[in-house]
Scaffold this active site. Structure first.
Site, PDB file in Angstrom:
ATOM      1  CG  ASN A  53       0.788  -4.831  -0.697  1.00 33.55           C
ATOM      2  OD1 ASN A  53       0.777  -5.707  -1.579  1.00 33.55           O
ATOM      3  ND2 ASN A  53       1.896  -4.224  -0.315  1.00 33.55           N
ATOM      4  CG  ASP A 108      -0.440 -18.794  -7.062  1.00 31.01           C
ATOM      5  OD1 ASP A 108      -1.640 -18.752  -7.417  1.00 31.01           O
ATOM      6  OD2 ASP A 108       0.431 -19.455  -7.663  1.00 31.01           O
ATOM      7  N   GLY A 112      10.088  -0.548  10.014  1.00 30.57           N
ATOM      8  CA  GLY A 112       8.950  -0.447   9.116  1.00 30.57           C
ATOM      9  C   GLY A 112       9.311   0.255   7.818  1.00 30.57           C
ATOM     10  CB  SER A 122       3.271   5.020  -0.374  1.00 30.86           C
ATOM     11  OG  SER A 122       3.345   3.857   0.435  1.00 30.86           O
ATOM     12  CB  THR A 173      -2.490   1.076   3.472  1.00 25.93           C
ATOM     13  OG1 THR A 173      -2.037   0.809   4.802  1.00 25.93           O
ATOM     14  CG2 THR A 173      -3.301   2.348   3.444  1.00 25.93           C
ATOM     15  CE  LYS A 211      -2.172  -3.928   3.688  1.00 20.40           C
ATOM     16  NZ  LYS A 211      -0.979  -4.360   4.449  1.00 20.40           N
ATOM     17  CE1 TYR A 217       5.570   5.716   7.090  1.00 24.75           C
ATOM     18  CE2 TYR A 217       5.184   3.379   6.741  1.00 24.75           C
ATOM     19  CZ  TYR A 217       4.879   4.694   6.468  1.00 24.75           C
ATOM     20  OH  TYR A 217       3.860   4.994   5.594  1.00 24.75           O
ATOM     21  NE  ARG A 253      -5.379  -4.923  22.819  1.00 25.62           N
ATOM     22  CZ  ARG A 253      -5.457  -3.618  22.633  1.00 25.62           C
ATOM     23  NH1 ARG A 253      -6.451  -2.938  23.179  1.00 25.62           N
ATOM     24  NH2 ARG A 253      -4.562  -2.995  21.925  1.00 25.62           N
ATOM     25  N   GLY A 256       0.526  -9.166  17.641  1.00 22.53           N
ATOM     26  CA  GLY A 256      -0.569  -8.699  16.802  1.00 22.53           C
ATOM     27  C   GLY A 256      -1.037  -9.796  15.877  1.00 22.53           C
TER      28      GLY A 256
END
Length: 272
Positions: A88, A79, A236, A19, A63, A67, A215, A151, A126
């Site tokens: 984020n 919203d 990503g 970032s 991150t 969050k 990424y 998982r 996930g």
């Protein structure tokens, strides 16, 4: 002359984040006097960190694992951030701090850019906050059947609930990762590369498109298999760039320069 505005990405860990590279490239391209850093803020400490920021601070990219904390401390909540159950993006306003979620529209833009098709189903590997954001983006794009595979399916309850709250009312199924069976459509991975076992990768394909949200570890086993099979891939970095362009506009009041920010990100990723 006014002091340069300050922004940062916060999380734990955060040293790997691209970032700063993206936002700094945007400032340089537009000649904006601003700084952007990466600051490690552990879980439970975001409110204290924000309370100590001076008036020159304009915005924060948020991150994991912060969050939900960002959502809780904000004076205003968009919203989409409320729908996703996490923010984020924190932007300083006259009223205090405003929480937003650019992951959702960023994911939709990244997928649209790389995949012109019209899939109707998706499987998300996930069940965390990123799964919720990408699931909402898929619903925005008209995908009506979404499977969330985790998982531990119980741990995906928040993400599943968020996707089900989408106004389009997508059909959402939750499964254990062991039950993924290569249903096609869009396959999204929000799990680490280390969790992408050969068996899981084989059961996740074929697909119309693979959306790999990481990424930092590239290519992942899923990406390698998809590429070998001729399946288009959304990366990503695509997601990071598109959501960062939206954050840049909220932080600075200027449209984010997509090409300059993407080029900087690609150069930095290639150098790793």
């Amino acid at each position: 002359m006014a002091d340069p505005i300050r922004c940062a990405v916060v999380g734990d860990p955060v040293a790997h984040s691209l970032s700063p590279t993206l936002h700094r490239a945007g400032y340089a391209a537009l000649g904006i006097a601003a700084s952007y850093d990466a600051v490690r803020v552990p879980a439970g400490e975001l409110a204290g960190f924000v309370a100590g920021l001076g008036p020159q601070w304009r915005g924060l990219s948020v991150t994991a694992p912060l969050k939900r904390e960002a959502l809780a401390l904000a004076d205003e909540v968009s919203d989409i951030a409320r729908l996703a159950g996490g923010a984020n993006t924190l932007v300083r306003t006259a009223a205090g701090w405003s929480a937003d979620n650019t992951d959702v529209p960023g994911a939709a833009a990244a997928l649209r850019e790389r995949y012109p098709g019209a899939a109707t189903t998706a499987t998300i590997l996930g069940g965390g906050a990123t799964a919720a954001s990408v699931g909402l983006a898929l619903a925005d794009l008209g995908i009506g059947r979404i499977t969330v595979a985790a998982r531990n399916p119980d741990n995906a309850a928040d993400a599943v609930a968020a996707i089900r709250r989408h106004p389009a009312g997508p059909e959402v199924e939750v499964l254990p990762l062991a039950a993924v069976d290569g249903r096609g459509g869009v396959v999204v991975s929000t799990i680490p590369a280390a969790a992408q076992t050969p068996d899981l990768v084989a059961r996740s394909l074929p697909a119309e498109v693979v959306f790999e949200v990481t990424y930092n570890e590239w290519p992942t086993p899923l990406v390698a298999a998809a590429t070998a099979g001729g399946v288009p891939v959304v990366s990503g970095l695509d997601l990071l760039v598109h959501q960062a362009v939206l954050q840049f506009a909220r932080f600075t009041g200027h449209d984010g320069p997509l090409d300059a920010m993407r080029s900087a990100g690609e150069t930095a990723q290639a150098a790793r």
